[in-house]
Design an enzyme around this catalytic site. Structure first.
Site, PDB file in Angstrom:
ATOM      1  N   LYS A 159       0.856  -1.194   0.000  1.00 39.64           N
ATOM      2  CA  LYS A 159       0.000   0.000   0.000  1.00 39.64           C
ATOM      3  C   LYS A 159       0.889   1.240   0.000  1.00 39.64           C
ATOM      4  O   LYS A 159       1.910   1.276   0.693  1.00 39.64           O
ATOM      5  CB  LYS A 159      -0.915  -0.013   1.234  1.00 39.64           C
ATOM      6  N   SER A 184     -10.034  -0.414   6.431  1.00 38.74           N
ATOM      7  CA  SER A 184      -9.434  -0.370   5.094  1.00 38.74           C
ATOM      8  C   SER A 184      -8.758  -1.645   4.613  1.00 38.74           C
ATOM      9  O   SER A 184      -8.256  -1.678   3.495  1.00 38.74           O
ATOM     10  CB  SER A 184      -8.417   0.764   5.032  1.00 38.74           C
ATOM     11  N   SER A 190      -9.719   1.955   2.280  1.00 36.80           N
ATOM     12  CA  SER A 190      -8.823   2.724   1.448  1.00 36.80           C
ATOM     13  C   SER A 190      -7.757   1.870   0.747  1.00 36.80           C
ATOM     14  O   SER A 190      -7.124   2.348  -0.171  1.00 36.80           O
ATOM     15  CB  SER A 190      -8.140   3.811   2.280  1.00 36.80           C
TER      16      SER A 190
END
Ligand code: GLN
Length: 478
Positions: free
Chosen positions: A77, A178, A154
């Protein structure tokens, strides 16, 4: 081919790791052209790592054979720092920022022979649940099953890429959902560990008391494997737990017979799409067939006060964390003109997206003299009560279950119509385990209208093993 089989083949020279990595990177580029899962592809790093593995294998270096992730592609990420690879947390303000160091989890992955293939797209600084709040100039990732729909957020890029790209595991991050929420929308497994189980060293902060790094993968073995590599104590993170190491893979074979599961009453019924509910009940039935015992439990605080509590704490912490992006230390800068205050304002207004600005205003307000007691401190008190309520439940149950999201992945055109508050509601099932620092897992339980549905399992602190045990039972039963 399972990841274990893949690693064996790499060891035995049946797979040329350099060639394989080259092909994988090309595949990433191709997928990315359509789906926008990666903000950066770390081609040079990946190929260098692959070449190094090849050399070591040729030299019959003994230690190489024991590497847990030998040659396995790992995406990261964007909020997690990778040395010399642009790491932006999805924000224009961090464009061109190339960290001088690796995050703890990246050090671990590299030590175990994992190959870093790139940085996955996300809501700017993690502020969102649909990955539509990307920073200025970034692209929105698209759902792997329907490009007109969101892949969640996210960690949207991480979950989407996990579904689309074979032989790959992703590192995601969750503050309020997320990891599990995008995993649910993309039909993959995602494990958000206990707060402090995985070091946050080298993670670009959203909310320090809530952030957790965790694995996302196409099957439960991959999640357990990566969890084995990244968990453990780190002296560089003051909130890192000094708990004994566990072999998470060993839980996958254990029977769930006799385990007690609490079905959270408030998480079903009104507000939850019927199709979602039906599939989650199928998952629960799967667990019952494997010998787990289920019973309904009423938990008042999590669903009722989760969103309000979470957003007070998360935005308060975020607003202080974002103060450092002022155009002086790293990332975006503008021409130095006028007073410093004017300069900082210019940098921040030109480089932060709308949701970031909204959260700075909200969080600053909640912390201000006069409001602090009414909002921030009140939220902290509810947090404690929530932990107590969960702890009471775990005296009786091994795990709690609910849908991961109350809806199927929505269309972008429908997301556009939502108010900021409605955006926040997407995490109604996931914020509370995050607020309480509890480990939770998304388990894909079925498809409806060709879209995946996920079931959320929550366990007591440091009981990730139980989650993997239960997730594995559902996976096998399918
Ligand atoms: N959707 C939640 C938020 O917007 C949670 C995001 C996250 O876990 N990073 O804050």
């Amino acid at each position: 081919m399972s990841t274990k089989e893949f690693i064996e083949k790499v060891k035995n020279h049946e797979i040329d790791i350099v060639e394989h990595t080259y092909k994988l990177i090309e595949e990433c580029k191709e997928i990315n052209r359509e789906y926008n899962y990666l903000n950066a592809i770390s081609e040079e790093l990946a190929l260098n790592q692959a070449r190094e593995i090849k050399i070591q294998l040729k030299q019959k270096n003994k230690s190489i054979k024991g590497k847990k992730l030998l040659g396995v592609a790992i995406s990261v990420k964007d909020a997690i720092c990778v040395k010399d690879v642009e790491s932006t947390a999805g924000s224009k303000i961090l464009q061109n920022y190339k960290p001088l160091f690796d995050a703890f989890v990246i050090q671990k992955v590299k030590e175990e022979g994992g190959i870093i293939i790139g940085k996955t797209s996300q809501d700017e600084f993690g502020f969102g649940g649909f990955s539509v709040n990307v920073g200025i100039g970034f692209k929105v990732p698209l759902n792997p099953f329907d490009m007109e729909r969101s892949c969640g957020g996210s960690s949207g890029g991480a979950a989407g890429l996990s579904q689309k790209l074979g032989s790959h595991i992703a590192l995601g991050e969750s503050t309020g959902g997320s990891i599990v929420e995008p995993a649910s929308f993309c039909g993959v497994y995602g494990l958000c560990p206990t707060y402090g189980r995985v070091s946050r060293y080298g993670l670009i902060d959203f909310s320090n008391s809530l952030d957790k790094i965790g694995p996302i993968g196409k099957n439960i073995e991959d999640v357990a494997l990566l969890m084995n590599v990244i968990s453990g104590y780190d002296k560089n993170d003051s909130t890192s737990l000094n708990a004994k190491n566990e072999d998470y893979e060993s839980y996958l074979k254990k029977s769930v017979k006799g385990m007690k599961i609490g079905i959270i009453k408030e998480a079903f019924g009104s507000g939850v799409e019927r199709e979602v509910e039906k599939n989650v009940y199928n998952g629960i039935q799967e667990l019952e067939e494997e010998g787990a015992k289920t019973e309904e439990i009423s938990l008042e605080l999590p669903i009722k006060y989760g969103i309000a509590t979470y957003y007070m704490i998360a935005t308060s912490e975020a607003s202080t964390n974002l103060a450092k992006y002022c155009g002086m230390r790293y990332g975006a800068a503008e021409k130095l003109e006028g007073s410093f205050n004017e300069y900082f304002t210019k940098v921040r207004s030109n480089n932060f997206g709308d949701e970031v600005k909204r959260r700075i205003v909200l969080g600053t307000f909640a912390r201000m003299t006069g409001y602090r007691d009414a909002f921030y401190l009140k939220a902290m008190k509810v947090r404690t009560l929530m932990i107590q309520e969960y702890k009471k439940a775990f005296r009786k149950f091994d795990a709690l279950v609910s849908p991961t999201t109350s809806i199927l992945p929505p269309k972008f055109e429908d997301i556009e119509k939502l108010s900021p508050l409605q955006h926040y509601m997407i995490d109604v099932m996931t914020v509370s385990p995050n607020v309480a620092g509890l480990p939770h897992l998304n388990v894909p339980v079925g498809f409806e209208k060709n879209l995946p549905v996920g079931m959320l399992l929550i366990a007591d602190h440091l009981q990730e093993g139980k989650l993997l045990q239960l997730g594995s039972a559902v996976e096998k039963g399918k």
